[in-house]
Write a protein that holds these residues in place. Structure first.
Motif, PDB file in Angstrom:
ATOM      1  N   VAL A 195       0.863  -1.174   0.000  1.00 23.97           N
ATOM      2  CA  VAL A 195       0.000   0.000   0.000  1.00 23.97           C
ATOM      3  C   VAL A 195       0.901   1.225   0.000  1.00 23.97           C
ATOM      4  CG1 VAL A 195      -1.810   1.252   1.229  1.00 23.97           C
ATOM      5  CG2 VAL A 195      -1.742  -1.261   1.328  1.00 23.97           C
ATOM      6  N   GLU A 196       0.743   2.081  -1.004  1.00 27.64           N
ATOM      7  CA  GLU A 196       1.515   3.322  -1.100  1.00 27.64           C
ATOM      8  C   GLU A 196       0.556   4.500  -1.072  1.00 27.64           C
ATOM      9  OE1 GLU A 196       5.201   1.659  -3.840  1.00 27.64           O
ATOM     10  OE2 GLU A 196       4.047   3.380  -4.520  1.00 27.64           O
ATOM     11  N   THR A 197       0.825   5.450  -0.180  1.00 28.33           N
ATOM     12  CA  THR A 197      -0.009   6.635  -0.083  1.00 28.33           C
ATOM     13  C   THR A 197       0.899   7.858   0.002  1.00 28.33           C
ATOM     14  OG1 THR A 197      -0.135   6.295   2.321  1.00 28.33           O
ATOM     15  CG2 THR A 197      -1.984   5.490   1.004  1.00 28.33           C
ATOM     16  N   THR A 198       0.403   8.980  -0.477  1.00 29.36           N
ATOM     17  CA  THR A 198       1.155  10.231  -0.503  1.00 29.36           C
ATOM     18  C   THR A 198       0.562  11.182   0.533  1.00 29.36           C
ATOM     19  OG1 THR A 198       1.545   9.905  -2.858  1.00 29.36           O
ATOM     20  CG2 THR A 198       1.915  12.109  -1.994  1.00 29.36           C
ATOM     21  N   HIS A 199       1.464  11.834   1.295  1.00 26.25           N
ATOM     22  CA  HIS A 199       1.025  12.726   2.375  1.00 26.25           C
ATOM     23  C   HIS A 199       1.924  13.948   2.438  1.00 26.25           C
ATOM     24  CE1 HIS A 199      -1.363   9.386   3.950  1.00 26.25           C
ATOM     25  NE2 HIS A 199      -0.321   8.642   3.645  1.00 26.25           N
ATOM     26  N   ASP A 200       1.370  15.064   2.924  1.00 28.60           N
ATOM     27  CA  ASP A 200       2.166  16.266   3.140  1.00 28.60           C
ATOM     28  C   ASP A 200       3.221  16.034   4.214  1.00 28.60           C
ATOM     29  OD1 ASP A 200       0.772  17.726   1.247  1.00 28.60           O
ATOM     30  OD2 ASP A 200      -0.668  18.504   2.716  1.00 28.60           O
ATOM     31  N   ASP A 201       2.900  15.182   5.173  1.00 29.99           N
ATOM     32  CA  ASP A 201       3.809  14.902   6.291  1.00 29.99           C
ATOM     33  C   ASP A 201       3.956  13.392   6.463  1.00 29.99           C
ATOM     34  OD1 ASP A 201       1.193  14.637   7.030  1.00 29.99           O
ATOM     35  OD2 ASP A 201       1.320  15.925   8.774  1.00 29.99           O
ATOM     36  N   ALA A 202       4.519  12.756   5.455  1.00 30.43           N
ATOM     37  CA  ALA A 202       4.609  11.296   5.402  1.00 30.43           C
ATOM     38  C   ALA A 202       5.339  10.705   6.605  1.00 30.43           C
ATOM     39  CB  ALA A 202       5.293  10.864   4.106  1.00 30.43           C
ATOM     40  N   ALA A 203       6.387  11.348   7.068  1.00 31.59           N
ATOM     41  CA  ALA A 203       7.136  10.820   8.215  1.00 31.59           C
ATOM     42  C   ALA A 203       6.262  10.780   9.465  1.00 31.59           C
ATOM     43  CB  ALA A 203       8.391  11.645   8.457  1.00 31.59           C
ATOM     44  N   THR A 204       5.436  11.789   9.654  1.00 28.14           N
ATOM     45  CA  THR A 204       4.526  11.823  10.800  1.00 28.14           C
ATOM     46  C   THR A 204       3.493  10.713  10.698  1.00 28.14           C
ATOM     47  OG1 THR A 204       4.825  14.201  11.045  1.00 28.14           O
ATOM     48  CG2 THR A 204       2.845  13.247  12.042  1.00 28.14           C
ATOM     49  N   ILE A 205       2.954  10.511   9.515  1.00 29.50           N
ATOM     50  CA  ILE A 205       1.959   9.450   9.301  1.00 29.50           C
ATOM     51  C   ILE A 205       2.583   8.092   9.587  1.00 29.50           C
ATOM     52  CG2 ILE A 205       0.460   8.330   7.605  1.00 29.50           C
ATOM     53  CD1 ILE A 205      -0.469  11.155   8.488  1.00 29.50           C
ATOM     54  N   ALA A 206       3.760   7.853   9.048  1.00 32.03           N
ATOM     55  CA  ALA A 206       4.434   6.567   9.261  1.00 32.03           C
ATOM     56  C   ALA A 206       4.723   6.348  10.744  1.00 32.03           C
ATOM     57  CB  ALA A 206       5.719   6.501   8.453  1.00 32.03           C
ATOM     58  N   ALA A 207       5.151   7.387  11.436  1.00 34.44           N
ATOM     59  CA  ALA A 207       5.433   7.264  12.862  1.00 34.44           C
ATOM     60  C   ALA A 207       4.170   6.937  13.651  1.00 34.44           C
ATOM     61  CB  ALA A 207       6.066   8.549  13.386  1.00 34.44           C
ATOM     62  N   ALA A 208       3.055   7.505  13.248  1.00 37.84           N
ATOM     63  CA  ALA A 208       1.787   7.218  13.924  1.00 37.84           C
ATOM     64  C   ALA A 208       1.333   5.780  13.685  1.00 37.84           C
ATOM     65  CB  ALA A 208       0.712   8.187  13.439  1.00 37.84           C
ATOM     66  N   LEU A 209       1.684   5.209  12.549  1.00 38.08           N
ATOM     67  CA  LEU A 209       1.269   3.842  12.220  1.00 38.08           C
ATOM     68  C   LEU A 209       2.157   2.775  12.848  1.00 38.08           C
ATOM     69  CD1 LEU A 209       0.523   4.402   8.444  1.00 38.08           C
ATOM     70  CD2 LEU A 209      -1.160   3.959  10.248  1.00 38.08           C
ATOM     71  N   ARG A 210       3.402   3.096  13.103  1.00 34.51           N
ATOM     72  CA  ARG A 210       4.365   2.087  13.569  1.00 34.51           C
ATOM     73  C   ARG A 210       3.951   1.333  14.836  1.00 34.51           C
ATOM     74  NH1 ARG A 210       8.435   5.516  11.178  1.00 34.51           N
ATOM     75  NH2 ARG A 210       9.097   4.459   9.294  1.00 34.51           N
ATOM     76  N   PRO A 211       3.332   1.977  15.830  1.00 30.51           N
ATOM     77  CA  PRO A 211       2.935   1.200  17.021  1.00 30.51           C
ATOM     78  C   PRO A 211       1.943   0.079  16.718  1.00 30.51           C
ATOM     79  CG  PRO A 211       2.930   3.533  17.524  1.00 30.51           C
ATOM     80  CD  PRO A 211       3.123   3.403  16.028  1.00 30.51           C
ATOM     81  N   ASP A 212       1.190   0.197  15.636  1.00 26.88           N
ATOM     82  CA  ASP A 212       0.218  -0.831  15.264  1.00 26.88           C
ATOM     83  C   ASP A 212       0.814  -1.907  14.373  1.00 26.88           C
ATOM     84  OD1 ASP A 212      -1.966   0.326  16.635  1.00 26.88           O
ATOM     85  OD2 ASP A 212      -2.224   1.771  15.012  1.00 26.88           O
ATOM     86  N   ASN A 213       2.063  -1.728  13.958  1.00 24.22           N
ATOM     87  CA  ASN A 213       2.686  -2.728  13.090  1.00 24.22           C
ATOM     88  C   ASN A 213       2.861  -4.053  13.822  1.00 24.22           C
ATOM     89  OD1 ASN A 213       2.835  -0.951  10.985  1.00 24.22           O
ATOM     90  ND2 ASN A 213       5.040  -0.781  10.964  1.00 24.22           N
ATOM     91  N   THR A 214       2.661  -5.103  13.080  1.00 24.93           N
ATOM     92  CA  THR A 214       2.897  -6.455  13.567  1.00 24.93           C
ATOM     93  C   THR A 214       4.070  -7.009  12.768  1.00 24.93           C
ATOM     94  OG1 THR A 214       1.436  -7.463  11.928  1.00 24.93           O
ATOM     95  CG2 THR A 214       0.414  -6.729  13.996  1.00 24.93           C
ATOM     96  N   PRO A 215       4.553  -8.195  13.092  1.00 25.93           N
ATOM     97  CA  PRO A 215       5.645  -8.767  12.297  1.00 25.93           C
ATOM     98  C   PRO A 215       5.296  -8.944  10.812  1.00 25.93           C
ATOM     99  CG  PRO A 215       5.451  -9.926  14.373  1.00 25.93           C
ATOM    100  CD  PRO A 215       4.261  -8.997  14.279  1.00 25.93           C
ATOM    101  N   SER A 216       4.014  -8.934  10.476  1.00 33.42           N
ATOM    102  CA  SER A 216       3.624  -9.101   9.075  1.00 33.42           C
ATOM    103  C   SER A 216       3.614  -7.779   8.303  1.00 33.42           C
ATOM    104  CB  SER A 216       2.249  -9.763   8.980  1.00 33.42           C
ATOM    105  OG  SER A 216       1.251  -8.931   9.533  1.00 33.42           O
ATOM    106  N   LEU A 217       3.905  -6.650   8.973  1.00 28.53           N
ATOM    107  CA  LEU A 217       3.892  -5.333   8.332  1.00 28.53           C
ATOM    108  C   LEU A 217       5.283  -4.719   8.310  1.00 28.53           C
ATOM    109  CD1 LEU A 217       0.798  -3.805  10.129  1.00 28.53           C
ATOM    110  CD2 LEU A 217       0.909  -4.447   7.746  1.00 28.53           C
ATOM    111  N   SER A 218       5.580  -4.041   7.221  1.00 30.28           N
ATOM    112  CA  SER A 218       6.839  -3.308   7.086  1.00 30.28           C
ATOM    113  C   SER A 218       6.526  -1.958   6.458  1.00 30.28           C
ATOM    114  CB  SER A 218       7.801  -4.103   6.202  1.00 30.28           C
ATOM    115  OG  SER A 218       8.925  -3.341   5.891  1.00 30.28           O
ATOM    116  N   THR A 219       6.876  -0.866   7.150  1.00 27.82           N
ATOM    117  CA  THR A 219       6.558   0.476   6.678  1.00 27.82           C
ATOM    118  C   THR A 219       7.833   1.269   6.452  1.00 27.82           C
ATOM    119  OG1 THR A 219       4.462   0.478   7.881  1.00 27.82           O
ATOM    120  CG2 THR A 219       5.324   2.617   7.235  1.00 27.82           C
TER     121      THR A 219
END
Length: 78
Positions: A6-30
């Motif tokens: 899944v690829e998405t474009t954001h004005d503040d992509a680093a912030t979005i990725a940081a917000a998602l990381r706590p929900d990552n499981t071993p099956s996810l790589s961001t």
């Protein structure tokens, strides 16, 4: 193994990725490149892949909404 990217474009992509990381499981790589958040999901079954991608998109939507609200609030109070 089933895989989705899944690829998405954001004005503040680093912030979005940081917000998602706590929900990552071993099956996810961001990762983040410029304004693109790229998340790869690996699951053993198609059903598991679909469920994980669905959960990820919900979390992504929340992260984007919170980031946008914070941006708007910050600009309103400058």
């Amino acid at each position: 193994m089933r895989r989705a990217c899944v690829e998405t474009t954001h004005d503040d992509a680093a912030t979005i990725a940081a917000a998602l990381r706590p929900d990552n499981t071993p099956s996810l790589s961001t990762s983040v490149t410029d304004d693109v958040v790229r998340t790869t999901v690996d699951r053993r079954t198609s059903g598991g892949l679909g469920s994980t991608v669905d959960d990820y998109v919900v979390n992504l939507t929340v992260a984007e909404t919170v980031a946008r609200t914070a941006r708007e609030h910050r600009h309103t109070h400058e």
